[in-house]
Design a protein around this motif. Structure first.
Motif, PDB file in Angstrom:
ATOM      1  N   LEU A  26       0.804  -1.217   0.000  1.00  0.00           N
ATOM      2  CA  LEU A  26       0.000   0.000   0.000  1.00  0.00           C
ATOM      3  C   LEU A  26       0.838   1.268   0.000  1.00  0.00           C
ATOM      4  O   LEU A  26       0.548   2.215  -0.730  1.00  0.00           O
ATOM      5  N   TRP A  27       1.902   1.303   0.788  1.00  0.00           N
ATOM      6  CA  TRP A  27       2.647   2.553   0.950  1.00  0.00           C
ATOM      7  C   TRP A  27       3.516   2.870  -0.260  1.00  0.00           C
ATOM      8  O   TRP A  27       3.788   4.039  -0.550  1.00  0.00           O
ATOM      9  N   SER A  49      -3.009   1.922 -14.570  1.00  0.00           N
ATOM     10  CA  SER A  49      -2.886   0.467 -14.427  1.00  0.00           C
ATOM     11  C   SER A  49      -2.548   0.084 -12.989  1.00  0.00           C
ATOM     12  O   SER A  49      -2.999  -0.959 -12.496  1.00  0.00           O
ATOM     13  N   LEU A  50      -1.784   0.934 -12.295  1.00  0.00           N
ATOM     14  CA  LEU A  50      -1.457   0.651 -10.896  1.00  0.00           C
ATOM     15  C   LEU A  50      -2.717   0.654 -10.036  1.00  0.00           C
ATOM     16  O   LEU A  50      -2.918  -0.237  -9.199  1.00  0.00           O
ATOM     17  N   LEU A  51      -3.581   1.633 -10.239  1.00  0.00           N
ATOM     18  CA  LEU A  51      -4.829   1.699  -9.466  1.00  0.00           C
ATOM     19  C   LEU A  51      -5.757   0.542  -9.819  1.00  0.00           C
ATOM     20  O   LEU A  51      -6.417  -0.021  -8.941  1.00  0.00           O
ATOM     21  N   PHE A  52      -5.813   0.187 -11.095  1.00  0.00           N
ATOM     22  CA  PHE A  52      -6.663  -0.927 -11.523  1.00  0.00           C
ATOM     23  C   PHE A  52      -6.226  -2.225 -10.845  1.00  0.00           C
ATOM     24  O   PHE A  52      -7.048  -2.957 -10.288  1.00  0.00           O
ATOM     25  N   VAL A  53      -4.932  -2.496 -10.893  1.00  0.00           N
ATOM     26  CA  VAL A  53      -4.404  -3.722 -10.269  1.00  0.00           C
ATOM     27  C   VAL A  53      -4.540  -3.646  -8.750  1.00  0.00           C
ATOM     28  O   VAL A  53      -4.805  -4.657  -8.088  1.00  0.00           O
ATOM     29  N   THR A  54      -4.389  -2.458  -8.187  1.00  0.00           N
ATOM     30  CA  THR A  54      -4.589  -2.277  -6.750  1.00  0.00           C
ATOM     31  C   THR A  54      -6.007  -2.670  -6.351  1.00  0.00           C
ATOM     32  O   THR A  54      -6.225  -3.271  -5.290  1.00  0.00           O
ATOM     33  N   GLY A  55      -6.976  -2.323  -7.185  1.00  0.00           N
ATOM     34  CA  GLY A  55      -8.359  -2.713  -6.921  1.00  0.00           C
ATOM     35  C   GLY A  55      -8.540  -4.225  -6.865  1.00  0.00           C
ATOM     36  O   GLY A  55      -9.311  -4.740  -6.054  1.00  0.00           O
ATOM     37  N   ILE A  56      -7.807  -4.933  -7.715  1.00  0.00           N
ATOM     38  CA  ILE A  56      -7.885  -6.397  -7.737  1.00  0.00           C
ATOM     39  C   ILE A  56      -7.396  -6.989  -6.413  1.00  0.00           C
ATOM     40  O   ILE A  56      -7.970  -7.926  -5.872  1.00  0.00           O
ATOM     41  N   PHE A  57      -6.329  -6.405  -5.870  1.00  0.00           N
ATOM     42  CA  PHE A  57      -5.712  -6.928  -4.641  1.00  0.00           C
ATOM     43  C   PHE A  57      -6.099  -6.095  -3.414  1.00  0.00           C
ATOM     44  O   PHE A  57      -5.386  -6.111  -2.407  1.00  0.00           O
ATOM     45  N   SER A  58      -7.194  -5.380  -3.496  1.00  0.00           N
ATOM     46  CA  SER A  58      -7.568  -4.408  -2.459  1.00  0.00           C
ATOM     47  C   SER A  58      -7.658  -5.008  -1.054  1.00  0.00           C
ATOM     48  O   SER A  58      -7.169  -4.408  -0.087  1.00  0.00           O
ATOM     49  N   ASN A  59      -8.273  -6.166  -0.916  1.00  0.00           N
ATOM     50  CA  ASN A  59      -8.443  -6.760   0.417  1.00  0.00           C
ATOM     51  C   ASN A  59      -7.108  -7.057   1.091  1.00  0.00           C
ATOM     52  O   ASN A  59      -6.897  -6.739   2.266  1.00  0.00           O
ATOM     53  N   ASP A  60      -6.187  -7.664   0.340  1.00  0.00           N
ATOM     54  CA  ASP A  60      -4.875  -7.990   0.896  1.00  0.00           C
ATOM     55  C   ASP A  60      -4.076  -6.727   1.215  1.00  0.00           C
ATOM     56  O   ASP A  60      -3.378  -6.662   2.236  1.00  0.00           O
ATOM     57  N   LEU A  61      -4.180  -5.724   0.352  1.00  0.00           N
ATOM     58  CA  LEU A  61      -3.417  -4.492   0.542  1.00  0.00           C
ATOM     59  C   LEU A  61      -3.854  -3.746   1.803  1.00  0.00           C
ATOM     60  O   LEU A  61      -3.025  -3.217   2.542  1.00  0.00           O
ATOM     61  N   ASN A  76     -13.303  -2.090   2.300  1.00  0.00           N
ATOM     62  CA  ASN A  76     -11.866  -2.062   2.029  1.00  0.00           C
ATOM     63  C   ASN A  76     -11.551  -1.154   0.848  1.00  0.00           C
ATOM     64  O   ASN A  76     -10.568  -0.408   0.867  1.00  0.00           O
ATOM     65  N   LEU A  77     -12.372  -1.213  -0.193  1.00  0.00           N
ATOM     66  CA  LEU A  77     -12.172  -0.357  -1.362  1.00  0.00           C
ATOM     67  C   LEU A  77     -12.318   1.120  -1.009  1.00  0.00           C
ATOM     68  O   LEU A  77     -11.545   1.964  -1.471  1.00  0.00           O
ATOM     69  N   VAL A  78     -13.318   1.427  -0.186  1.00  0.00           N
ATOM     70  CA  VAL A  78     -13.549   2.824   0.217  1.00  0.00           C
ATOM     71  C   VAL A  78     -12.368   3.340   1.036  1.00  0.00           C
ATOM     72  O   VAL A  78     -11.865   4.456   0.798  1.00  0.00           O
ATOM     73  N   VAL A  79     -11.901   2.539   2.003  1.00  0.00           N
ATOM     74  CA  VAL A  79     -10.754   2.933   2.828  1.00  0.00           C
ATOM     75  C   VAL A  79      -9.517   3.126   1.954  1.00  0.00           C
ATOM     76  O   VAL A  79      -8.784   4.121   2.077  1.00  0.00           O
ATOM     77  N   LEU A  80      -9.284   2.184   1.055  1.00  0.00           N
ATOM     78  CA  LEU A  80      -8.159   2.263   0.133  1.00  0.00           C
ATOM     79  C   LEU A  80      -8.267   3.513  -0.740  1.00  0.00           C
ATOM     80  O   LEU A  80      -7.282   4.228  -0.957  1.00  0.00           O
ATOM     81  N   GLY A  81      -9.480   3.791  -1.229  1.00  0.00           N
ATOM     82  CA  GLY A  81      -9.703   4.959  -2.067  1.00  0.00           C
ATOM     83  C   GLY A  81      -9.427   6.259  -1.340  1.00  0.00           C
ATOM     84  O   GLY A  81      -8.855   7.186  -1.905  1.00  0.00           O
ATOM     85  N   ILE A  82      -9.814   6.326  -0.082  1.00  0.00           N
ATOM     86  CA  ILE A  82      -9.583   7.544   0.708  1.00  0.00           C
ATOM     87  C   ILE A  82      -8.086   7.783   0.912  1.00  0.00           C
ATOM     88  O   ILE A  82      -7.587   8.906   0.722  1.00  0.00           O
ATOM     89  N   VAL A  83      -7.368   6.717   1.283  1.00  0.00           N
ATOM     90  CA  VAL A  83      -5.925   6.846   1.535  1.00  0.00           C
ATOM     91  C   VAL A  83      -5.185   7.273   0.270  1.00  0.00           C
ATOM     92  O   VAL A  83      -4.358   8.195   0.289  1.00  0.00           O
ATOM     93  N   VAL A 174      -9.369   7.943  -8.760  1.00  0.00           N
ATOM     94  CA  VAL A 174      -8.940   6.852  -7.877  1.00  0.00           C
ATOM     95  C   VAL A 174     -10.052   5.825  -7.683  1.00  0.00           C
ATOM     96  O   VAL A 174      -9.844   4.619  -7.872  1.00  0.00           O
ATOM     97  N   PHE A 175     -11.247   6.295  -7.331  1.00  0.00           N
ATOM     98  CA  PHE A 175     -12.330   5.355  -7.032  1.00  0.00           C
ATOM     99  C   PHE A 175     -12.796   4.609  -8.275  1.00  0.00           C
ATOM    100  O   PHE A 175     -13.125   3.417  -8.204  1.00  0.00           O
ATOM    101  N   SER A 176     -12.841   5.270  -9.429  1.00  0.00           N
ATOM    102  CA  SER A 176     -13.284   4.589 -10.651  1.00  0.00           C
ATOM    103  C   SER A 176     -12.307   3.482 -11.035  1.00  0.00           C
ATOM    104  O   SER A 176     -12.728   2.378 -11.429  1.00  0.00           O
ATOM    105  N   MET A 177     -11.019   3.735 -10.898  1.00  0.00           N
ATOM    106  CA  MET A 177     -10.021   2.726 -11.252  1.00  0.00           C
ATOM    107  C   MET A 177     -10.015   1.566 -10.255  1.00  0.00           C
ATOM    108  O   MET A 177      -9.920   0.396 -10.633  1.00  0.00           O
ATOM    109  N   LEU A 178     -10.100   1.880  -8.972  1.00  0.00           N
ATOM    110  CA  LEU A 178     -10.115   0.830  -7.953  1.00  0.00           C
ATOM    111  C   LEU A 178     -11.333  -0.072  -8.091  1.00  0.00           C
ATOM    112  O   LEU A 178     -11.220  -1.303  -8.067  1.00  0.00           O
TER     113      LEU A 178
END
Length: 227
Positions: A26-27, A49-61, A76-83, A174-178
């Protein structure tokens, strides 16, 4: 661990979204988004592409990066999107601040072979007329999103206007890609038994082609009009 990463590192890995996820989580992603949207040197980083792939692995991240499991993919997606959005917003502010500081110098600078003041004046006129929309749309265009806030600062775009559209554009991007990455992965798994994580290279190339196509089409059509 860090020593091993540095020994095996090659700069081309910075173009691969999976490298950030596998080596920094994540960091690393947060820093990459900040750098691409606020630093000159970050223009080549794989934002979409980084945000798209991040969305795929969102729970683990989220679980590994924050040490918390919120128990649901949507949360998890919302929290990830905010950060990540905070990183993108701050990155644009950094670019805007740099532009504001260098703007007066550039407007007083004499024309050279590489620098023409008329282009700055044209940019200022464009931002005065379409500034808000330009900041939002720039988020979805590679390279352009790096330089848009810097140019906005150089031409003296109103700070309150920039702030509003900076936040709107970053959150939308960010949110659309995630969400696209996460839910397309779920859709393909359920409907076609097709795992996107096993075809990340193809996905990255596809996203790059899709996001850069409008730029090349614009350049091509402009050249045809001039002819």
């Amino acid at each position: 661990m860090l020593d091993l990463i540095l020994l095996d590192f090659h700069w081309t890995q910075l173009l691969q979204p999976q490298w950030y996820i596998e080596n920094g989580g994540l960091w690393f992603i947060v820093f990459a988004v900040f750098a691409e949207t606020g630093l000159f040197a970050g223009f080549f980083l794989p934002g979409d592409s980084l945000l798209f792939v991040t969305g795929i692995f969102s729970n683990d991240l989220v679980q590994k990066g924050l040490g918390i499991s919120f128990g649901g993919s949507f949360v998890n997606l919302v929290v990830l999107g905010i950060v990540i959005s905070l990183a993108g917003i701050l990155g644009n502010y950094a670019g805007y601040w740099f532009g504001r500081k260098s703007g007066p110098f550039l407007f007083e600078r004499k024309d050279t072979f590489l620098f023409k003041k008329k282009y700055l004046l044209q940019a200022k006129e464009f931002y005065d007329k379409h500034g808000g929309g330009a900041i939002v749309m720039a988020r979805f265009i590679p390279i352009v999103r790096t330089f848009a806030p810097i140019v906005a600062g150089i031409v003296g775009m109103d700070s309150k206007k920039f702030t509003w559209y900076n936040i709107v554009g970053c959150v939308a991007w960010v949110f659309s890609m995630l969400f696209a990455g996460h839910y397309l992965q779920q859709l393909f798994l359920r409907a076609f038994h097709f795992d996107l994580t096993k075809h990340l290279e193809v996905i990255v190339i596809g996203i790059v082609l899709i996001t850069t196509a409008p730029v090349f089409i614009k350049i091509f059509t402009e050249k045809k009009k001039k002819k």
